[in-house]
Design a protein around this motif. Structure first.
Motif, PDB file in Angstrom:
ATOM      1  N   VAL A 322       0.860  -1.192   0.000  1.00 24.11           N
ATOM      2  CA  VAL A 322       0.000   0.000   0.000  1.00 24.11           C
ATOM      3  C   VAL A 322       0.893   1.238   0.000  1.00 24.11           C
ATOM      4  O   VAL A 322       2.023   1.217   0.483  1.00 24.11           O
ATOM      5  N   ILE A 333      -5.238   3.765   5.437  1.00 25.50           N
ATOM      6  CA  ILE A 333      -5.370   2.497   4.726  1.00 25.50           C
ATOM      7  C   ILE A 333      -6.227   1.549   5.583  1.00 25.50           C
ATOM      8  O   ILE A 333      -5.965   1.357   6.773  1.00 25.50           O
ATOM      9  N   ILE A 374      -8.703  -3.151  -0.599  1.00 22.58           N
ATOM     10  CA  ILE A 374      -7.856  -2.083  -0.074  1.00 22.58           C
ATOM     11  C   ILE A 374      -8.610  -0.761  -0.202  1.00 22.58           C
ATOM     12  O   ILE A 374      -9.069  -0.399  -1.287  1.00 22.58           O
ATOM     13  N   ARG A 376      -8.281   3.353   0.582  1.00 26.15           N
ATOM     14  CA  ARG A 376      -7.382   4.452   0.930  1.00 26.15           C
ATOM     15  C   ARG A 376      -8.200   5.723   1.065  1.00 26.15           C
ATOM     16  O   ARG A 376      -8.902   6.126   0.141  1.00 26.15           O
ATOM     17  N   ILE A 401       1.865  -2.156  -6.866  1.00 27.22           N
ATOM     18  CA  ILE A 401       1.192  -0.927  -6.508  1.00 27.22           C
ATOM     19  C   ILE A 401       1.802   0.235  -7.253  1.00 27.22           C
ATOM     20  O   ILE A 401       3.007   0.269  -7.533  1.00 27.22           O
TER      21      ILE A 401
END
Length: 475
Positions: A322, A333, A374, A376, A401
């Protein structure tokens, strides 16, 4: 002969009586039974008779009037008259006994027994001592409902009439139904002519009588009752008083068994099954009584205990890279994952300012694949799928990523040596040194590893406020 012919003439009545000498051998003349009386001035001829055999016919009394004596004939006549009187009385009596007058039978149906007897005796009839007493529906007790001779029949006086009188309805004896089940009790009452709609039931708890059996009854056993009018009350046992079953899930086996016994229930079947979600040795299911349901003491409560993970279960750690929205700035996150233990489980949440690797522990099994989402700054950034087969075979794709943007001064020309590669346009972003995806460890220069791209328009599941700068840089 001439003398005989004239002896009775009136002119010879004064002649001297001829007397004959007694001669025993001579013929005797029987005296006449009756003397002839002569008219005035003449004497009747006296019959010749034996003076010894005759009684004096008359006796001279004063004044010259003769008095006759009739002793024997009077006695005979009196006796004859007496006999005839007795005979006439006997005939009259016998005639009265043999000739009985007729009488008409009156109607006594509907009268009381006493009234009927009086009415029949009044006309000369006799009531039979043997009265038929029988219950008839609609006939009151003691009321005549039949007579042996119909109304208006002509019979001899003194004839016997038999009466049929209503009697009380015969009662039955109540059978015992205690200790029987309700269907058995209803069947027994039906055999005694008690209909099911005449039976009412109530239920109550009882520690000694099993559930479903009759505790008590009314009328009681042996009591007289009328099947047409009786109302039967039965009290049915519900068994011991119910208790509330607690939640046994996630308790140890021994804890669950002790709690079952403390409520007066029996520990029934104990099964062991593997589980992805429940630790080994803990209760994972209970039946037939669910948590907070009413349980009957004395019955069985079953439980299922976890034997641990299935033999083919697989623990796999998926390493997720991440990065913040901008290098050096904080980004939140959040990891959400699904595996054999369930869907949408919360993973780790952290704030980062630079690229990091977050491990996610997944439990996989046949047909139980995993996914990792995920987020963010409140927006879903990417989703990774991890199959059980890839994890078992070690072929899970490594995620990549996109590197965060750097804050560098704007310039028209790239620094020396960082422009085109092989003469390509610097804006192409396909592997040049200035591509933001460069140096991400996979050499593809695209920074998402699975082609899902960054900054998907999937909403904001956390309803978090997304800074404007983050939205602008999420693409």
């Amino acid at each position: 002969m001439q003398d005989l012919e004239t002896c009775l003439l009136p002119n010879r009545r004064n002649e001297t009586k001829v007397e004959f000498e007694d001669d025993e051998d001579q013929t005797r003349v029987m005296p006449a039974l009756k003397t002839m009386q002569q008219s005035s001035g003449y004497a009747s001829a006296a019959p010749v008779s034996d003076p010894e055999d005759e009684e004096p016919e008359a006796e001279i009394v004063k004044g010259g009037t003769p008095k006759k004596k009739w002793k024997k004939p009077a006695l005979i006549i009196g006796l004859v008259l007496l006999f005839l009187g007795i005979l006439a009385g006997v005939v009259i009596y016998v005639n009265k006994m043999l000739v009985v007058p007729d009488v008409t039978v009156p109607k006594v149906i509907g009268m009381t027994e006493e009234q009927a007897v009086q009415e029949l005796e009044k006309v000369g009839l006799v009531v039979d001592n043997e009265v038929i007493r029988e219950y008839k529906q609609g006939i009151d007790t003691g009321t005549v409902f039949d007579q042996s001779k119909e109304e208006g029949a002509v019979v001899k006086e003194g004839s016997i009439i038999q009466l049929s009188v209503g009697d009380e309805k015969p009662l039955s004896k109540m059978p015992s139904v205690t200790g029987r089940t309700l269907p058995e009790a209803l069947q027994l009452l039906k055999e005694n002519k008690v209909k099911e709609e005449q039976v009412t039931t109530t239920e109550e708890n009882n520690d000694s009588v099993p559930a479903g059996q009759v505790i008590s009854q009314s009328p009681s056993e042996g009591e007289d009752f009328d099947p047409d009018n009786v109302s039967v009350q039965l009290v049915i046992s519900k068994g011991k008083k119910n208790v509330t079953m607690p939640d046994l899930i996630n308790k140890t086996r021994s804890e669950a068994e002790n709690q079952i016994k403390s409520l007066g229930l029996n520990v029934g079947t104990v099964k062991e099954e593997p589980s992805y979600t429940v630790e080994r040795g803990l209760v994972m299911a209970q039946w037939p009584y669910e948590p907070n349901s009413l349980a009957t003491p004395g019955t069985d409560q079953n439980i299922t205990v976890s034997s641990g993970l299935p033999a083919d279960a697989l623990n796999y750690t998926f390493r997720v890279p991440v990065a913040p929205n901008r290098e050096g700035e904080k980004s939140k996150i959040r990891i959400v994952f699904s595996d054999a233990r369930g869907d949408n489980q919360e993973g780790e949440t952290r704030r980062i300012t630079t690229t990091e690797i977050i491990p996610v522990n997944l439990l996989l099994g046949p047909g139980k694949d995993g996914t990792v989402d995920i987020y963010r700054d409140g927006r879903r950034l990417d989703t990774y799928s991890v199959s059980y087969t890839d994890a078992k075979n070690g072929t899970v794709p490594e995620p990549v990523i996109e590197q965060p943007e750097l804050d560098v001064p704007a310039t028209t020309d790239p620094p020396p040596g960082e422009g085109q590669v092989d003469g390509e346009d610097p804006a192409g972003g396909d592997g040049s040194a200035t591509d933001p995806g460069q140096n991400n460890g996979n050499g593809n220069g695209h920074g998402n590893g699975n082609g899902n791209g960054n900054g998907k328009e999937n909403g904001n599941p956390d309803d978090e406020e997304i800074p404007t700068e983050d939205v602008e840089g999420a693409g």
